[in-house]
Enzyme design. Structure first.
Site, PDB file in Angstrom:
ATOM      1  CE  LYS A   3      -4.118   1.882   1.049  1.00  0.00           C
ATOM      2  NZ  LYS A   3      -4.303   2.544  -0.226  1.00  0.00           N
ATOM      3  CB  CYS A  24      -2.962   9.131  -5.066  1.00  0.00           C
ATOM      4  SG  CYS A  24      -4.567   9.062  -4.257  1.00  0.00           S
ATOM      5  N   GLY A  33      -4.512  -5.310  -9.864  1.00  0.00           N
ATOM      6  CA  GLY A  33      -5.181  -4.796  -8.675  1.00  0.00           C
ATOM      7  C   GLY A  33      -6.599  -5.320  -8.589  1.00  0.00           C
ATOM      8  CB  SER A  34      -9.765  -4.165 -10.218  1.00  0.00           C
ATOM      9  OG  SER A  34      -9.554  -2.814  -9.937  1.00  0.00           O
ATOM     10  CG  MET A  41      -8.699   3.488  -0.972  1.00  0.00           C
ATOM     11  SD  MET A  41     -10.109   2.543  -0.428  1.00  0.00           S
ATOM     12  CE  MET A  41      -9.406   1.690   0.942  1.00  0.00           C
TER      13      MET A  41
HETATM   14  C1  SIN Z   1      -5.679   5.565  -2.078  1.00  0.00           C
HETATM   15  O1  SIN Z   1      -5.220   5.000  -1.086  1.00  0.00           O
HETATM   16  O2  SIN Z   1      -6.309   6.595  -1.969  1.00  0.00           O
HETATM   17  C2  SIN Z   1      -5.416   5.014  -3.447  1.00  0.00           C
HETATM   18  C3  SIN Z   1      -4.019   5.242  -3.824  1.00  0.00           C
HETATM   19  C4  SIN Z   1      -3.872   5.716  -5.227  1.00  0.00           C
HETATM   20  O3  SIN Z   1      -4.848   5.862  -5.965  1.00  0.00           O
HETATM   21  O4  SIN Z   1      -2.731   5.977  -5.613  1.00  0.00           O
END
Ligand code: SIN
Length: 302
Positions: free
Chosen positions: A43, A129, A264-265, A69
């Site tokens: 993460k 992000c 990922g997904s 997120m």
């Molecule tokens: C997130 O944790 O908000 C997603 C991370 C990302 O989109 O790079």
């Protein structure tokens, strides 16, 4: 048959876990490793603990997921304890670790990178992000900021550094040029595509953050085009990510120029062992076509 080397680091296969999915804890990374991934990406981790955005933070939409997120994570010091718990097991399974990091500026990025360096094979810079104000794409949409962050991290660590790029820009080649000039060893493309969903009964956006990043099948053609453009313009390895569900999807990215891919997904749709399934599908294709992995990388440009 699928072994690769990226910037001097050997991987047993080129099918990796993408950042943000199942990367919250050491045991989650180990579960993905058991599913056959060549490497697991953490993460995105920052200097200090961050609770992220309020719920709802994720919603399934046509063609994938929208998430906002907000980069939740326990901070680098605590997260490293998670990695330490499973590092020996990951080494034993011959699974690499890519440490995804974020920060608000070059100093913060460099500090997190230095702390992570000992436990990872590659550092991935999240300058992409799409929904964390002051972080991620705030940097990655600006060539000067992208340059200084990448330069600072390159100066701070010895492991290879890859920059993860946002597709939410007018000219991806301009941003990639800035990070390549700063000395990054490779590129990761793409992060999620900005999007929104509205609950028509509640008459307001579904995500608490209002908008988020779209991942999944719907973004694969966008990712393929970005990887194609990067391969045409730069001589550094590219990791392709965005909508990969099958070996055929991975091969498409590779033919566009990706040396490896991240999923990922797809974990949601095909399970934890999607990595093994995708590897088997790539091997079948290579056998059928009598080609090697090396031969298909960028083959569509010939
Ligand atoms: C997130 O944790 O908000 C997603 C991370 C990302 O989109 O790079």
């Amino acid at each position: 048959m699928l072994k690769i080397n990226l910037c001097g680091v050997d991987f047993k296969n080129p099918v990796f876990l993408a950042s943000g999915i199942m990367g919250e804890t050491g045991s989650a990374l180990k579960r993905i490793a058991k599913g056959g991934a060549g490497a697991v990406t953490t993460k995105s981790i920052g200097l200090k603990p961050n609770p992220g955005h309020r719920n709802p933070t994720i919603v399934e939409v046509e063609g994938g997921f929208l998430n906002a997120m907000g980069l939740p994570n326990p901070g680098v010091d605590e997260y490293l304890e998670e990695i330490k718990k499973v590092k020996d097991d990951l080494d034993w399974m011959n699974v690499g670790v890519i440490g995804s990091i974020y920060g608000k500026d070059e100093e913060e990025f460099a500090e997190v990178a230095k702390k992570m360096e000992k436990y990872v094979d590659i550092i991935e810079l999240n300058i992409s992000c799409p929904h964390a104000k002051g972080y991620g794409a705030t940097i990655g949409q600006n060539p000067e900021l992208s340059y200084s962050v990448c330069k600072a991290v390159k100066k701070a660590v010895k492991v290879p550094v890859f920059a993860k790029l946002t597709p939410n820009v007018t000219d991806i080649v301009e941003i990639a040029q800035a990070v390549v000039d700063a000395g990054v060893d490779g590129l990761v493309a793409i992060n999620t595509v900005r999007g929104m969903a509205i609950d028509i009964k509640a008459k307001k956006p579904i995500l608490a953050n209002k908008f988020g990043g779209l991942s999944g099948r719907a973004i694969k053609p966008i990712g393929i085009k970005v990887v194609w453009d990067l391969y045409e313009n730069f001589d550094v390895p590219i990791i392709g990510v965005g909508g990969i569900m099958t070996g055929e999807d991975a091969i498409e990215y590779m033919m566009a120029g990706a040396s490896a891919v991240q999923i990922g997904s797809g974990v949601y749709y095909r399970g934890y062992d999607i990595f093994k399934k995708v590897c088997d599908e790539i091997i079948s294709f290579l056998k059928e076509e009598d080609l090697t992995l090396e031969e298909i990388i960028g083959i569509a440009h010939e």
